[in-house]
Design an enzyme around this catalytic site. Structure first.
Site, PDB file in Angstrom:
ATOM      1  N   LYS A 114       0.821  -1.220   0.000  1.00  0.00           N
ATOM      2  CA  LYS A 114       0.000   0.000   0.000  1.00  0.00           C
ATOM      3  C   LYS A 114       0.848   1.260   0.000  1.00  0.00           C
ATOM      4  O   LYS A 114       0.442   2.269  -0.569  1.00  0.00           O
ATOM      5  CB  LYS A 114      -0.962   0.023   1.196  1.00  0.00           C
ATOM      6  CG  LYS A 114      -2.153  -0.899   1.006  1.00  0.00           C
ATOM      7  CD  LYS A 114      -3.294  -0.571   1.960  1.00  0.00           C
ATOM      8  CE  LYS A 114      -4.447  -1.531   1.747  1.00  0.00           C
ATOM      9  NZ  LYS A 114      -5.460  -1.462   2.804  1.00  0.00           N
ATOM     10  N   LYS A 196      -5.269 -11.197  -6.804  1.00  0.00           N
ATOM     11  CA  LYS A 196      -6.549 -11.406  -6.115  1.00  0.00           C
ATOM     12  C   LYS A 196      -7.634 -10.476  -6.675  1.00  0.00           C
ATOM     13  O   LYS A 196      -7.345  -9.335  -7.026  1.00  0.00           O
ATOM     14  CB  LYS A 196      -6.314 -11.104  -4.632  1.00  0.00           C
ATOM     15  CG  LYS A 196      -7.476 -11.415  -3.720  1.00  0.00           C
ATOM     16  CD  LYS A 196      -7.128 -11.057  -2.269  1.00  0.00           C
ATOM     17  CE  LYS A 196      -8.309 -10.403  -1.593  1.00  0.00           C
ATOM     18  NZ  LYS A 196      -8.116 -10.023  -0.205  1.00  0.00           N
ATOM     19  N   LYS A 199     -11.734  -5.227  -4.623  1.00  0.00           N
ATOM     20  CA  LYS A 199     -12.760  -4.209  -4.780  1.00  0.00           C
ATOM     21  C   LYS A 199     -12.159  -2.852  -5.078  1.00  0.00           C
ATOM     22  O   LYS A 199     -12.866  -1.939  -5.480  1.00  0.00           O
ATOM     23  CB  LYS A 199     -13.673  -4.163  -3.554  1.00  0.00           C
ATOM     24  CG  LYS A 199     -12.986  -3.981  -2.205  1.00  0.00           C
ATOM     25  CD  LYS A 199     -14.045  -4.127  -1.142  1.00  0.00           C
ATOM     26  CE  LYS A 199     -13.655  -4.268   0.306  1.00  0.00           C
ATOM     27  NZ  LYS A 199     -12.339  -4.419   0.802  1.00  0.00           N
TER      28      LYS A 199
END
Ligand code: TRP
Length: 333
Positions: A114, A196, A199
């Protein structure tokens, strides 16, 4: 209290919930509610470690609650609440910060990932994210934490911190265990199936949102990236087969059939037929949930009531842990 064990888990309201969240998490949570006391939260405090649009965060938090309910989590027998409604999370996180090493946090894959994706905003909250998550879990003395594989590192650090604390002060925290779902754990991106399904993927074709229209869902499945071999076969670990592996996992998870069983149906058949069937199966899986969701999301009073009741129970349970912790570290209680 009876001797049922405690399950805790949560989802960040940071984007549209995907088929991956449903198959990999919520569906599994539904089945756990028979055997455990389950606490499922909306992790809004974690979400602001990355900049959010306030109105969207607020809307999505309630959407997740409505989806939990639509998927079949029973509000009477389980606790569902919004993390920020229970101040104990922030309070315990502070204490645990003082028992977590910089080096441990620096090693976290999610932090490295991140901070490279949000290089303009590497904030302290992003760094201590795992400590808040440890607090979430430890406050409720959870025995099991159902999570995806990518979250296992967070469970490990939570256990390490809890064990360290217990070693100093005696048995304060239950040491939790991560629980990986048997099927549906690894739903991958439709466009880049070695990643993966997320969202927060910038490309909406990469994921199926539980909020997508049925025809959009079908289209996304039909345009999923596959390979040019033309053989419908599951080959674990073979990245060239990642697209087909993923569609087979999805088919298996939504129909409840084994992958081998599904593969047998498609001997000698083409990807077009297969994708058409997967699309149909996914639509049939989501359609009833969606109908229920639409009904629930319209009932704001009901949603408010559930999260108020949930927050009260959450505060009541966690207060016991927090008091004990405060006393152990030497605060005047
Ligand atoms: N980090 C989790 C995720 O991104 C969300 C989360 C926050 C969580 N606190 C938790 C999950 C506690 C389980 C238990 O998926």
């Amino acid at each position: 209290m009876d001797d049922k064990k405690i399950v805790f888990s949560g989802i960040q309201p940071s984007g549209n919930l995907t088929l991956g969240n449903y198959l990999g998490a919520i569906k599994n949570w539904v089945s756990l509610q028979e055997d455990y006391h389950c606490i499922y939260a909306m992790m809004d405090m974690h979400t602001i470690t990355v900049r959010q649009t306030p109105a969207e965060l607020r809307r999505r938090t309630l959407e997740i609650l409505a989806l939990y309910l639509a998927c079949g989590i029973d509000a009477e027998n389980n606790i569902m609440f919004i993390q920020s409604h229970n101040p104990a999370h922030a309070e315990l996180a502070w204490v645990l910060n003082c028992y977590t090493y910089m080096g441990e946090l620096q090693r976290m894959t999610q932090f490295k990932d991140k901070s490279s994706r949000h290089a303009e905003n590497i904030n302290a909250g992003l760094f201590t994210y795992p400590v808040l998550m440890a607090a979430d879990i430890l406050l409720y003395q959870a025995d099991y934490v159902p999570v995806g594989k990518d979250q296992m590192q967070h469970i490990e650090i939570c256990r390490d911190v809890a064990q360290r604390f217990n070693a100093i002060y005696g048995d304060v925290f239950t040491i939790p265990e991560g629980l990986l779902p048997k099927v549906g754990a690894n739903i991958m991106s439709l466009q880049n199936p070695v990643k993966k399904m997320s969202k927060s993927d910038p490309n909406p074709k990469a994921y199926i949102s539980m909020m997508d229209d049925m025809n959009v869902i079908a289209k996304k499945i039909k345009s999923a990236v596959t390979d040019s071999e033309g053989v419908i076969e599951y080959r674990e670990g073979d990245d060239t087969k990642a697209g087909i592996n993923n569609l087979l996992s999805i088919m298996s998870a939504v129909t409840g059939r084994s992958i081998d069983d599904v593969v047998k149906d498609y001997a000698g058949k083409g990807y077009g037929d297969f994708k058409g069937d997967v699309a149909e199966a996914v639509v049939e899986c989501i359609r009833p949930i969606r109908a229920e969701y639409d009904r629930i999301i319209a009932d704001k009073a009901y949603l408010t009531e559930i999260c108020q009741k949930g927050a009260e129970s959450a505060r009541r349970i966690s207060e016991r842990t927090l008091k004990k912790v405060y006393k152990k570290v030497g605060f005047v209680v």
